[in-house]
Design a protein around this motif. Structure first.
Motif, PDB file in Angstrom:
ATOM      1  N   ASN A 208     -17.774 -66.711 -70.131  1.00 19.71           N
ATOM      2  CA  ASN A 208     -18.811 -65.700 -69.867  1.00 19.71           C
ATOM      3  C   ASN A 208     -19.463 -65.950 -68.511  1.00 19.71           C
ATOM      4  O   ASN A 208     -20.695 -65.929 -68.383  1.00 19.71           O
ATOM      5  N   THR A 209     -18.634 -66.164 -67.525  1.00 19.01           N
ATOM      6  CA  THR A 209     -19.121 -66.497 -66.188  1.00 19.01           C
ATOM      7  C   THR A 209     -18.523 -65.534 -65.168  1.00 19.01           C
ATOM      8  O   THR A 209     -17.333 -65.227 -65.219  1.00 19.01           O
ATOM      9  N   ILE A 210     -19.378 -65.097 -64.262  1.00 19.24           N
ATOM     10  CA  ILE A 210     -18.939 -64.243 -63.172  1.00 19.24           C
ATOM     11  C   ILE A 210     -19.195 -64.962 -61.864  1.00 19.24           C
ATOM     12  O   ILE A 210     -20.145 -65.740 -61.748  1.00 19.24           O
ATOM     13  N   TYR A 211     -18.327 -64.720 -60.894  1.00 21.32           N
ATOM     14  CA  TYR A 211     -18.427 -65.371 -59.599  1.00 21.32           C
ATOM     15  C   TYR A 211     -18.502 -64.323 -58.494  1.00 21.32           C
ATOM     16  O   TYR A 211     -17.974 -63.213 -58.630  1.00 21.32           O
ATOM     17  N   LEU A 212     -19.142 -64.706 -57.417  1.00 21.51           N
ATOM     18  CA  LEU A 212     -19.187 -63.859 -56.229  1.00 21.51           C
ATOM     19  C   LEU A 212     -18.822 -64.723 -55.032  1.00 21.51           C
ATOM     20  O   LEU A 212     -19.606 -65.572 -54.603  1.00 21.51           O
ATOM     21  N   GLN A 213     -17.617 -64.525 -54.551  1.00 24.43           N
ATOM     22  CA  GLN A 213     -17.164 -65.227 -53.352  1.00 24.43           C
ATOM     23  C   GLN A 213     -17.535 -64.383 -52.146  1.00 24.43           C
ATOM     24  O   GLN A 213     -17.093 -63.236 -52.027  1.00 24.43           O
ATOM     25  N   MET A 214     -18.347 -64.939 -51.274  1.00 21.94           N
ATOM     26  CA  MET A 214     -18.831 -64.203 -50.100  1.00 21.94           C
ATOM     27  C   MET A 214     -18.287 -64.873 -48.848  1.00 21.94           C
ATOM     28  O   MET A 214     -18.580 -66.040 -48.579  1.00 21.94           O
ATOM     29  N   ASN A 215     -17.483 -64.135 -48.124  1.00 15.47           N
ATOM     30  CA  ASN A 215     -16.895 -64.629 -46.877  1.00 15.47           C
ATOM     31  C   ASN A 215     -17.449 -63.860 -45.688  1.00 15.47           C
ATOM     32  O   ASN A 215     -17.949 -62.750 -45.830  1.00 15.47           O
ATOM     33  N   ASN A 216     -17.327 -64.473 -44.530  1.00 15.61           N
ATOM     34  CA  ASN A 216     -17.776 -63.828 -43.293  1.00 15.61           C
ATOM     35  C   ASN A 216     -19.199 -63.273 -43.456  1.00 15.61           C
ATOM     36  O   ASN A 216     -19.463 -62.101 -43.180  1.00 15.61           O
ATOM     37  N   LEU A 217     -20.083 -64.120 -43.907  1.00 14.66           N
ATOM     38  CA  LEU A 217     -21.453 -63.684 -44.147  1.00 14.66           C
ATOM     39  C   LEU A 217     -22.149 -63.270 -42.860  1.00 14.66           C
ATOM     40  O   LEU A 217     -21.899 -63.843 -41.783  1.00 14.66           O
ATOM     41  N   LYS A 218     -23.014 -62.281 -42.988  1.00 15.96           N
ATOM     42  CA  LYS A 218     -23.765 -61.742 -41.866  1.00 15.96           C
ATOM     43  C   LYS A 218     -25.263 -61.910 -42.125  1.00 15.96           C
ATOM     44  O   LYS A 218     -25.679 -61.986 -43.288  1.00 15.96           O
ATOM     45  N   PRO A 219     -26.063 -61.949 -41.075  1.00 17.84           N
ATOM     46  CA  PRO A 219     -27.507 -62.063 -41.290  1.00 17.84           C
ATOM     47  C   PRO A 219     -28.056 -60.975 -42.217  1.00 17.84           C
ATOM     48  O   PRO A 219     -28.986 -61.243 -42.991  1.00 17.84           O
ATOM     49  N   GLU A 220     -27.477 -59.786 -42.184  1.00 14.11           N
ATOM     50  CA  GLU A 220     -27.953 -58.713 -43.056  1.00 14.11           C
ATOM     51  C   GLU A 220     -27.599 -58.927 -44.520  1.00 14.11           C
ATOM     52  O   GLU A 220     -28.029 -58.161 -45.375  1.00 14.11           O
ATOM     53  N   ASP A 221     -26.817 -59.946 -44.812  1.00 18.74           N
ATOM     54  CA  ASP A 221     -26.550 -60.310 -46.211  1.00 18.74           C
ATOM     55  C   ASP A 221     -27.661 -61.175 -46.787  1.00 18.74           C
ATOM     56  O   ASP A 221     -27.637 -61.486 -47.985  1.00 18.74           O
ATOM     57  N   THR A 222     -28.605 -61.558 -45.978  1.00 15.39           N
ATOM     58  CA  THR A 222     -29.732 -62.361 -46.461  1.00 15.39           C
ATOM     59  C   THR A 222     -30.503 -61.590 -47.515  1.00 15.39           C
ATOM     60  O   THR A 222     -30.949 -60.464 -47.286  1.00 15.39           O
ATOM     61  N   ALA A 223     -30.638 -62.189 -48.682  1.00 16.91           N
ATOM     62  CA  ALA A 223     -31.284 -61.524 -49.812  1.00 16.91           C
ATOM     63  C   ALA A 223     -31.347 -62.490 -50.977  1.00 16.91           C
ATOM     64  O   ALA A 223     -30.718 -63.557 -50.961  1.00 16.91           O
ATOM     65  N   VAL A 224     -32.094 -62.085 -51.980  1.00 14.48           N
ATOM     66  CA  VAL A 224     -32.015 -62.756 -53.281  1.00 14.48           C
ATOM     67  C   VAL A 224     -30.935 -62.037 -54.072  1.00 14.48           C
ATOM     68  O   VAL A 224     -30.961 -60.811 -54.210  1.00 14.48           O
ATOM     69  N   TYR A 225     -29.996 -62.800 -54.566  1.00 10.69           N
ATOM     70  CA  TYR A 225     -28.877 -62.244 -55.312  1.00 10.69           C
ATOM     71  C   TYR A 225     -29.124 -62.451 -56.802  1.00 10.69           C
ATOM     72  O   TYR A 225     -29.412 -63.563 -57.250  1.00 10.69           O
ATOM     73  N   TYR A 226     -28.996 -61.358 -57.533  1.00  9.61           N
ATOM     74  CA  TYR A 226     -29.250 -61.373 -58.972  1.00  9.61           C
ATOM     75  C   TYR A 226     -27.965 -61.105 -59.741  1.00  9.61           C
ATOM     76  O   TYR A 226     -27.199 -60.195 -59.405  1.00  9.61           O
ATOM     77  N   CYS A 227     -27.801 -61.855 -60.769  1.00  7.54           N
ATOM     78  CA  CYS A 227     -26.720 -61.641 -61.713  1.00  7.54           C
ATOM     79  C   CYS A 227     -27.235 -60.746 -62.837  1.00  7.54           C
ATOM     80  O   CYS A 227     -28.387 -60.877 -63.254  1.00  7.54           O
ATOM     81  N   THR A 228     -26.373 -59.876 -63.330  1.00  9.29           N
ATOM     82  CA  THR A 228     -26.774 -58.982 -64.402  1.00  9.29           C
ATOM     83  C   THR A 228     -25.628 -58.769 -65.371  1.00  9.29           C
ATOM     84  O   THR A 228     -24.460 -58.961 -65.010  1.00  9.29           O
ATOM     85  N   ALA A 229     -25.971 -58.396 -66.582  1.00 11.86           N
ATOM     86  CA  ALA A 229     -24.949 -58.184 -67.603  1.00 11.86           C
ATOM     87  C   ALA A 229     -25.296 -56.978 -68.452  1.00 11.86           C
ATOM     88  O   ALA A 229     -26.469 -56.683 -68.691  1.00 11.86           O
ATOM     89  N   ALA A 230     -24.248 -56.322 -68.904  1.00 10.04           N
ATOM     90  CA  ALA A 230     -24.405 -55.159 -69.773  1.00 10.04           C
ATOM     91  C   ALA A 230     -23.588 -55.348 -71.033  1.00 10.04           C
ATOM     92  O   ALA A 230     -22.455 -55.815 -70.966  1.00 10.04           O
ATOM     93  N   GLU A 231     -24.185 -54.973 -72.165  1.00 14.17           N
ATOM     94  CA  GLU A 231     -23.439 -54.986 -73.419  1.00 14.17           C
ATOM     95  C   GLU A 231     -22.800 -53.639 -73.696  1.00 14.17           C
ATOM     96  O   GLU A 231     -21.822 -53.566 -74.452  1.00 14.17           O
ATOM     97  N   VAL A 232     -23.376 -52.601 -73.113  1.00 19.05           N
ATOM     98  CA  VAL A 232     -22.817 -51.269 -73.253  1.00 19.05           C
ATOM     99  C   VAL A 232     -22.710 -50.653 -71.866  1.00 19.05           C
ATOM    100  O   VAL A 232     -23.325 -51.129 -70.904  1.00 19.05           O
ATOM    101  N   ALA A 233     -21.962 -49.594 -71.777  1.00 19.19           N
ATOM    102  CA  ALA A 233     -21.722 -48.974 -70.483  1.00 19.19           C
ATOM    103  C   ALA A 233     -23.021 -48.492 -69.832  1.00 19.19           C
ATOM    104  O   ALA A 233     -23.923 -48.026 -70.516  1.00 19.19           O
ATOM    105  N   ALA A 234     -23.088 -48.665 -68.505  1.00 17.96           N
ATOM    106  CA  ALA A 234     -24.185 -48.130 -67.698  1.00 17.96           C
ATOM    107  C   ALA A 234     -25.549 -48.641 -68.143  1.00 17.96           C
ATOM    108  O   ALA A 234     -26.541 -47.932 -68.043  1.00 17.96           O
ATOM    109  N   SER A 235     -25.605 -49.868 -68.572  1.00 20.80           N
ATOM    110  CA  SER A 235     -26.886 -50.405 -69.039  1.00 20.80           C
ATOM    111  C   SER A 235     -26.960 -51.889 -68.760  1.00 20.80           C
ATOM    112  O   SER A 235     -26.691 -52.715 -69.636  1.00 20.80           O
TER     113      SER A 235
END
Length: 117
Positions: free
Chosen positions: A76-103
Motif C-alpha cells: 500500500n505504498t506509492i512513490y514519486l520519482q522526481m527527476n530534473n527538478l526545477k525551482p518551480e517544483d518547490t512545494a509541500v508535496y502531499y500524498c492522498t488516497a481514495a477508496e472510491v472513484a473521484a474521492s
C-alpha cells in the motif's frame, strides 16, 4: 487510515528526489493513490495519481517526462520519482488516497521539497 510521506528535502536544480507514501491502519484497499503539491501562495494542485487495481497513471502536464509514479500494492505504498527538478517544483508535496472513484478522502501531512537554482 494514515498516510505517511517521506523523502523530501533540499536539492539543486537538475537533481532528483524520490518520495514515498505508505498507507497504514485498518484494512485498506485503495481505489487510487496520488500526489498533490502546494507552493507558497498558490492553491494545491494535482501532480499525478495511480489506479490501484489497473495500470493507469495520470500526470499533470507540468511534470510529464520528469516525474514518475509507481506503486507497490502489497505494501500500500506509492512513490514519486522526481527527476530534473526545477525551482518551480518547490512545494509541500502531499500524498492522498481514495477508496472510491473521484474521492481523495485521506491525506498525509506533507513533505517539503525545496529546489534551489
Amino acid at each position: 487510515v494514515q498516510l505517511q510521506a517521506s523523502g523530501g528535502g533540499l536539492v539543486q536544480a537538475g537533481d532528483s528526489l524520490r518520495l514515498s507514501c505508505a498507507a497504514s491502519g485498518r484494512t485498506f484497499r485503495p481505489y487510487a493513490m496520488g500526489w498533490f503539491r502546494q507552493a507558497p501562495g498558490k492553491e494545491r494542485e494535482i501532480v499525478g495519481s495511480s489506479r490501484w487495481s489497473r495500470d493507469y497513471t495520470y500526470y499533470a502536464d507540468f511534470v510529464k517526462g520528469r516525474f514518475t509514479i509507481s506503486r507497490d500494492t502489497a505494501k500500500n505504498t506509492i512513490y514519486l520519482q522526481m527527476n530534473n527538478l526545477k525551482p518551480e517544483d518547490t512545494a509541500v508535496y502531499y500524498c492522498t488516497a481514495a477508496e472510491v472513484a473521484a474521492s481523495f478522502d485521506y491525506w498525509g501531512r506533507g513533505t517539503q521539497v525545496t529546489v534551489s537554482s
